[in-house]
Design an enzyme around this catalytic site. Structure first.
Site, PDB file in Angstrom:
ATOM      1  CE  LYS A   1      33.132  43.659  35.215  1.00 22.05           C
ATOM      2  NZ  LYS A   1      34.580  43.328  35.117  1.00 22.05           N
TER       3      LYS A   1
ATOM      4  CB  SER B   1      34.844  40.006  37.179  1.00 23.44           C
ATOM      5  OG  SER B   1      35.435  41.153  36.616  1.00 23.44           O
TER       6      SER B   1
ATOM      7  CB  SER C   1      37.793  40.923  34.458  1.00 23.57           C
ATOM      8  OG  SER C   1      37.840  40.218  35.663  1.00 23.57           O
TER       9      SER C   1
HETATM   10  N1  GLN Z   1      40.203  36.775  38.128  1.00 21.96           N
HETATM   11  C1  GLN Z   1      40.948  37.905  38.575  1.00 21.96           C
HETATM   12  C2  GLN Z   1      40.577  38.247  39.995  1.00 21.96           C
HETATM   13  O1  GLN Z   1      39.842  37.525  40.544  1.00 21.96           O
HETATM   14  C3  GLN Z   1      40.753  39.063  37.653  1.00 21.96           C
HETATM   15  C4  GLN Z   1      39.575  39.892  37.936  1.00 21.96           C
HETATM   16  C5  GLN Z   1      39.482  41.121  37.083  1.00 21.96           C
HETATM   17  O2  GLN Z   1      40.216  41.264  36.100  1.00 21.96           O
HETATM   18  N2  GLN Z   1      38.620  42.026  37.488  1.00 21.96           N
HETATM   19  O3  GLN Z   1      41.014  39.199  40.554  1.00 21.96           O
END
Ligand code: GLN
Length: 483
Positions: A79, A154, A178
């Site tokens: 990532k 994400s 994410s």
């Molecule tokens: N969807 C969550 C957010 O927008 C989680 C994002 C993540 O785990 N990086 O913060």
């Protein structure tokens, strides 16, 4: 050759038996990338030459008759919020478009010791803020099961690449879901370790008290192998746990007899997709048939988890993102003086969602509002943690949906950030409590979209959720469906 469809452990056997070479394997996955990438858009950068060179070294080692590790020669993707020395690390943000880290994140160093073949860096929501990969500053990644839909986020690039055969495994990060949510949307396995189990050194910080790096893989066995390679104390991360790390492959045993599995009623929320609910309930029945005991439990403060998360995460993000000022890192947009330069840089280079969160975070932290918002959220966080501590007095693991729906359409939620935040209802409580969770595929909707459930473990007890996930997987046929 179709090698791109196999799991890392299957490929390891083939490499060790000299039935295939690492060069052939790498070429096969690179060819698959050539075929699939223009449609999926999982990658931000493909490091083709480095990958081929790495594969050659592994083949030389094999030809010398040396033993190879479980991940040696196996293609992987990272990532793009995890620092890679000499390879751009953009966080999918224009502000870091040309940032080349001078060092490797600890996970990259640890993984490199196993000699996998790194294929490149994969897409995400900018600074990991989002649940669809639509917030990437560069392009949207598509779900390989249906390219009109999001892969989740994400870590959408990581999950889509694994599901499309554009890599064998990937690293993701999970601040509020994410790793798990994109894994469930793409029909693959994703594990968020206990907070502190894996070093965060070199992970570009979003919300430091919630962030964790973890594996996204084709099956539970690969997940255990990758976790083995990245877990452990790191003196460069003061929040990393000093606890001994077990060999997670020892948990790959098919046995849940007598295991007490809690089913939290609060996780079956209103508005949840009926097909998702059915698939998750079916999974509990499978566990019951395998000898586990299902116990209904309550985690009473669950309803406050989203609002708590969406105060704490932006507050930490606002602080962490202060460093992108046009001076210390990344891009700069000129202005007549320093203040204007900083304003121009941040206004032009940060995307909408990142700016929204910086504003929410600074508001929650500002004098006069700190007690009402940030401090209150910290208190509720403690209550959410206590819910889990109480529940774990009576059960060994907790089973819940990973997300309330399967993958949604691209563009469906962009105009409604709140609706998007509500998607995180089942995942954020674990981050707030620092607990480990693994998302496992458990079926498909009538539209052929993958569904996942998650198993939540006690702190530092990844071993038990891996064992339960493995047992379920062995009895079913949902993992490793490359599309
Ligand atoms: N969807 C969550 C957010 O927008 C989680 C994002 C993540 O785990 N990086 O913060």
């Amino acid at each position: 050759m179709g090698l791109y469809k196999k799991t890392a452990h299957e490929l390891h056997e083939l490499l060790a038996a000299k039935e295939i070479s690492a060069a052939e394997l790498t070429a096969d996955v690179l060819k698959r990338i050539d075929e699939r990438e223009s449609e999926i858009g999982a990658y931000l950068e493909i490091t083709r030459d480095k990958a081929q060179a790495a594969a050659k070294l592994v083949d030389e080692k094999i030809s010398r008759g040396e033993k190879i590790s479980a991940l040696e020669g196996i293609p992987c993707a990272i990532k793009d919020n995890i620092c890679t020395k000499g390879i751009r690390t953009t966080c999918a943000s224009k502000i870091l478009e040309n940032f080349v880290p001078p060092y490797d994140a600890t996970v990259v160093k640890k993984l490199s010791a196993q000699n996998p073949v790194v294929l490149g860096k994969v897409n995400l929501d900018e600074f990991a803020m989002g649940g669809s990969t639509e917030n990437s500053g560069f392009h949207v990644t598509k779900n390989p099961h249906d390219i009109t839909r999001v892969p989740g986020g994400s870590s959408g690039g990581s999950a889509a690449a694994v599901a499309a055969g554009e890599t064998i495994f990937a690293l993701g990060s999970d601040t509020g879901g994410s790793i798990r949510q994109p894994a469930s949307f793409c029909g693959v396995v994703g594990l968020k370790p206990t907070y502190g189990r894996v070093s965060r050194y070199g992970l570009v910080a979003y919300a430091s008290s919630l962030d964790q790096i973890g594996p996204i893989t084709r099956d539970v066995t690969d997940c255990a192998n990758v976790l083995n390679s990245i877990a452990g104390h790191d003196e460069m991360d003061s929040t990393s746990s000093a606890a001994a790390v077990p060999d997670f492959t020892k948990s790959l045993i098919s046995d849940v007899k007598g295991l007490k599995i809690g089913l939290p009623k609060e996780y079956f929320v209103k508005g949840m997709d009926a097909e998702v609910e059915d698939a998750v309930i079916n999974a509990t029945k499978v566990f019951e048939n395998l000898g586990a005991e299902i116990i209904e439990i309550s985690l009473p403060h669950t309803e406050f988890a989203i609002s708590t998360y969406y105060l704490i995460a932006p507050a930490e993000a606002a602080t962490n993102l202060e460093r992108y000022d046009g001076v210390s890192y990344g891009a700069r947009v000129d202005g007549v003086d320093v203040v204007e330069m900083m304003t121009n840089t941040r206004s032009e280079k940060f995307g909408e969602e990142v700016k929204r969160r910086i504003m929410i975070g600074n508001y929650a932290l500002s004098a006069g509002y700190y007690d009402a918002y940030y401090l209150k959220a910290l208190k509720v966080r403690t209550l959410i943690q206590k819910d889990f501590t109480d529940a774990f007095k009576n059960v060994d693991v907790i089973l819940a949906p990973t997300a309330p729906t399967a993958a949604f359409k691209i563009g469906e939620m962009v105009s409604d950030p709140l609706k998007m935040y509500l998607q995180d209802v089942c995942t954020v409580p674990l981050n707030l409590a620092g607990l480990p969770g693994i998302s496992v595929p458990c079926g498909f909707t009538s539209q052929n979209l993958p569904i996942g459930f998650q198993l939540i473990g006690k702190a530092l007890d990844e071993a038990t959720i891996i064992r339960a996930a493995f047992t379920y997987e062995q009895s079913q046929n949902f993992s490793n469906k490359v599309v």
